[in-house]
Motif scaffolding. Structure first.
Motif, mmCIF file in Angstrom:
data_model
loop_
_atom_site.group_PDB
_atom_site.id
_atom_site.type_symbol
_atom_site.label_atom_id
_atom_site.label_comp_id
_atom_site.label_asym_id
_atom_site.label_seq_id
_atom_site.Cartn_x
_atom_site.Cartn_y
_atom_site.Cartn_z
ATOM 1 N N ARG A 194 5.417 -68.766 -55.189
ATOM 2 C CA ARG A 194 6.719 -68.255 -54.762
ATOM 3 C C ARG A 194 7.848 -68.720 -55.680
ATOM 4 O O ARG A 194 9.026 -68.535 -55.365
ATOM 5 N N THR A 195 7.518 -69.294 -56.832
ATOM 6 C CA THR A 195 8.522 -69.723 -57.798
ATOM 7 C C THR A 195 9.194 -68.488 -58.400
ATOM 8 O O THR A 195 8.526 -67.544 -58.822
ATOM 9 N N LEU A 196 10.500 -68.502 -58.431
ATOM 10 C CA LEU A 196 11.252 -67.374 -58.958
ATOM 11 C C LEU A 196 11.436 -67.539 -60.469
ATOM 12 O O LEU A 196 11.874 -68.595 -60.943
ATOM 13 N N LEU A 197 11.060 -66.501 -61.203
ATOM 14 C CA LEU A 197 11.155 -66.514 -62.659
ATOM 15 C C LEU A 197 12.137 -65.455 -63.125
ATOM 16 O O LEU A 197 12.306 -64.421 -62.477
ATOM 17 N N GLU A 198 12.760 -65.712 -64.261
ATOM 18 C CA GLU A 198 13.613 -64.710 -64.904
ATOM 19 C C GLU A 198 12.854 -64.188 -66.115
ATOM 20 O O GLU A 198 12.559 -64.934 -67.049
ATOM 21 N N VAL A 199 12.508 -62.910 -66.073
ATOM 22 C CA VAL A 199 11.713 -62.297 -67.128
ATOM 23 C C VAL A 199 12.627 -61.396 -67.954
ATOM 24 O O VAL A 199 13.306 -60.520 -67.415
ATOM 25 N N THR A 200 12.620 -61.607 -69.255
ATOM 26 C CA THR A 200 13.382 -60.775 -70.171
ATOM 27 C C THR A 200 12.407 -59.972 -71.009
ATOM 28 O O THR A 200 11.531 -60.545 -71.666
ATOM 29 N N VAL A 201 12.561 -58.645 -70.993
ATOM 30 C CA VAL A 201 11.722 -57.757 -71.796
ATOM 31 C C VAL A 201 12.520 -57.403 -73.049
ATOM 32 O O VAL A 201 13.610 -56.846 -72.970
ATOM 33 N N VAL A 202 11.947 -57.747 -74.208
ATOM 34 C CA VAL A 202 12.616 -57.502 -75.477
ATOM 35 C C VAL A 202 11.849 -56.415 -76.225
ATOM 36 O O VAL A 202 10.662 -56.547 -76.474
ATOM 37 N N ASN A 203 12.565 -55.355 -76.580
ATOM 38 C CA ASN A 203 11.983 -54.277 -77.366
ATOM 39 C C ASN A 203 12.303 -54.561 -78.832
ATOM 40 O O ASN A 203 13.476 -54.525 -79.229
ATOM 41 N N PRO A 204 11.304 -54.811 -79.680
ATOM 42 C CA PRO A 204 11.593 -55.166 -81.073
ATOM 43 C C PRO A 204 12.111 -53.990 -81.900
ATOM 44 O O PRO A 204 12.796 -54.195 -82.907
ATOM 45 N N VAL A 205 11.846 -52.778 -81.491
ATOM 46 C CA VAL A 205 12.286 -51.606 -82.254
ATOM 47 C C VAL A 205 13.780 -51.380 -82.071
ATOM 48 O O VAL A 205 14.524 -51.248 -83.040
ATOM 49 N N SER A 220 3.922 -53.484 -77.842
ATOM 50 C CA SER A 220 4.875 -53.899 -78.876
ATOM 51 C C SER A 220 6.035 -54.705 -78.297
ATOM 52 O O SER A 220 6.737 -55.389 -79.033
ATOM 53 N N GLU A 221 6.233 -54.651 -76.978
ATOM 54 C CA GLU A 221 7.336 -55.387 -76.365
ATOM 55 C C GLU A 221 6.952 -56.844 -76.122
ATOM 56 O O GLU A 221 5.782 -57.186 -76.028
ATOM 57 N N ARG A 222 7.982 -57.662 -76.040
ATOM 58 C CA ARG A 222 7.772 -59.102 -75.871
ATOM 59 C C ARG A 222 8.397 -59.552 -74.554
ATOM 60 O O ARG A 222 9.455 -59.069 -74.170
ATOM 61 N N LEU A 223 7.736 -60.461 -73.882
ATOM 62 C CA LEU A 223 8.254 -61.022 -72.638
ATOM 63 C C LEU A 223 8.745 -62.441 -72.879
ATOM 64 O O LEU A 223 8.081 -63.238 -73.525
ATOM 65 N N GLU A 224 9.909 -62.733 -72.338
ATOM 66 C CA GLU A 224 10.411 -64.107 -72.317
ATOM 67 C C GLU A 224 10.517 -64.508 -70.852
ATOM 68 O O GLU A 224 11.182 -63.832 -70.074
ATOM 69 N N VAL A 225 9.857 -65.589 -70.504
ATOM 70 C CA VAL A 225 9.822 -66.007 -69.111
ATOM 71 C C VAL A 225 10.489 -67.372 -68.983
ATOM 72 O O VAL A 225 10.136 -68.315 -69.716
ATOM 73 N N ARG A 226 11.428 -67.466 -68.033
ATOM 74 C CA ARG A 226 12.123 -68.723 -67.754
ATOM 75 C C ARG A 226 12.151 -68.935 -66.248
ATOM 76 O O ARG A 226 12.261 -67.983 -65.485
ATOM 77 N N ARG A 227 12.113 -70.148 -65.858
ATOM 78 C CA ARG A 227 12.239 -70.493 -64.442
ATOM 79 C C ARG A 227 13.727 -70.462 -64.078
ATOM 80 O O ARG A 227 14.554 -71.012 -64.804
ATOM 81 N N THR A 228 14.041 -69.843 -62.947
ATOM 82 C CA THR A 228 15.444 -69.791 -62.545
ATOM 83 C C THR A 228 15.817 -71.076 -61.825
ATOM 84 O O THR A 228 14.961 -71.817 -61.340
ATOM 85 N N GLU A 229 17.084 -71.321 -61.711
ATOM 86 C CA GLU A 229 17.587 -72.541 -61.091
ATOM 87 C C GLU A 229 17.843 -72.362 -59.604
ATOM 88 O O GLU A 229 18.388 -73.226 -58.967
ATOM 89 N N ASP A 230 17.494 -71.199 -59.031
ATOM 90 C CA ASP A 230 17.750 -70.943 -57.600
ATOM 91 C C ASP A 230 16.922 -71.776 -56.712
ATOM 92 O O ASP A 230 15.807 -72.017 -56.831
#
Length: 130
Positions: free
Chosen positions: A77-88, A120-130
């Motif tokens: 149940r840990t909340l994560l912040e996922v950023t999808v980066v399109n390199p193109v 081709s897309e990249r995921l950046e995953v960070r734990r949120t502070e909530d």
């Protein structure tokens, strides 16, 4: 997991009953060799609280299993912040996702939106502070 606990409990119970059987066989041999009035408990053979040990072992196993289940539930149940980066295009999109809903190439957001990621897309995953 429950099957492993039951199997462990069965093995412990089997060893306990085998040990009790061996004790009865040894006690039966001793009782037949000596008359009834001469039988006295030997000071070197203190009663071993095997039953208490087995109960403590089973209770400890159940408590450890419960603690692990609670930890696992909390971790998922840990909340994560996922950023999808399109390199193109260089665009970045952010989503909030529970850890249990994050997969290798897809995830489901807190709002129920199902997102699939291109190879081709990249995921950046960070734990949120909530």
């Amino acid at each position: 997991m429950l099957g492993q606990l039951l199997l462990t409990g069965l093995v412990i119970a089997g060893v306990y009953f085998y040990w009790r059987h061996q004790q009865k066989v040894e006690a039966g041999d001793d009782q037949q060799a000596t008359p009834r009035r001469l039988r006295t408990p030997s000071p070197r053979q203190a009663p071993v609280p095997v039953k208490a040990f087995v109960i403590a072992l089973v209770v400890t196993a159940l408590l450890a299993s419960a603690a692990y289940a609670i930890y696992d539930w909390h971790d998922k149940r840990t909340l994560l912040e996922v950023t999808v980066v399109n390199p193109v295009t260089g665009s970045r999109e952010e989503y909030r996702v529970y850890k249990k809903d994050l997969q290798e190439n897809a995830f489901t957001t807190r709002n129920g939106q199902h997102i699939r990621i291109a190879s081709s897309e990249r995921l950046e995953v960070r734990r949120t502070e909530d």
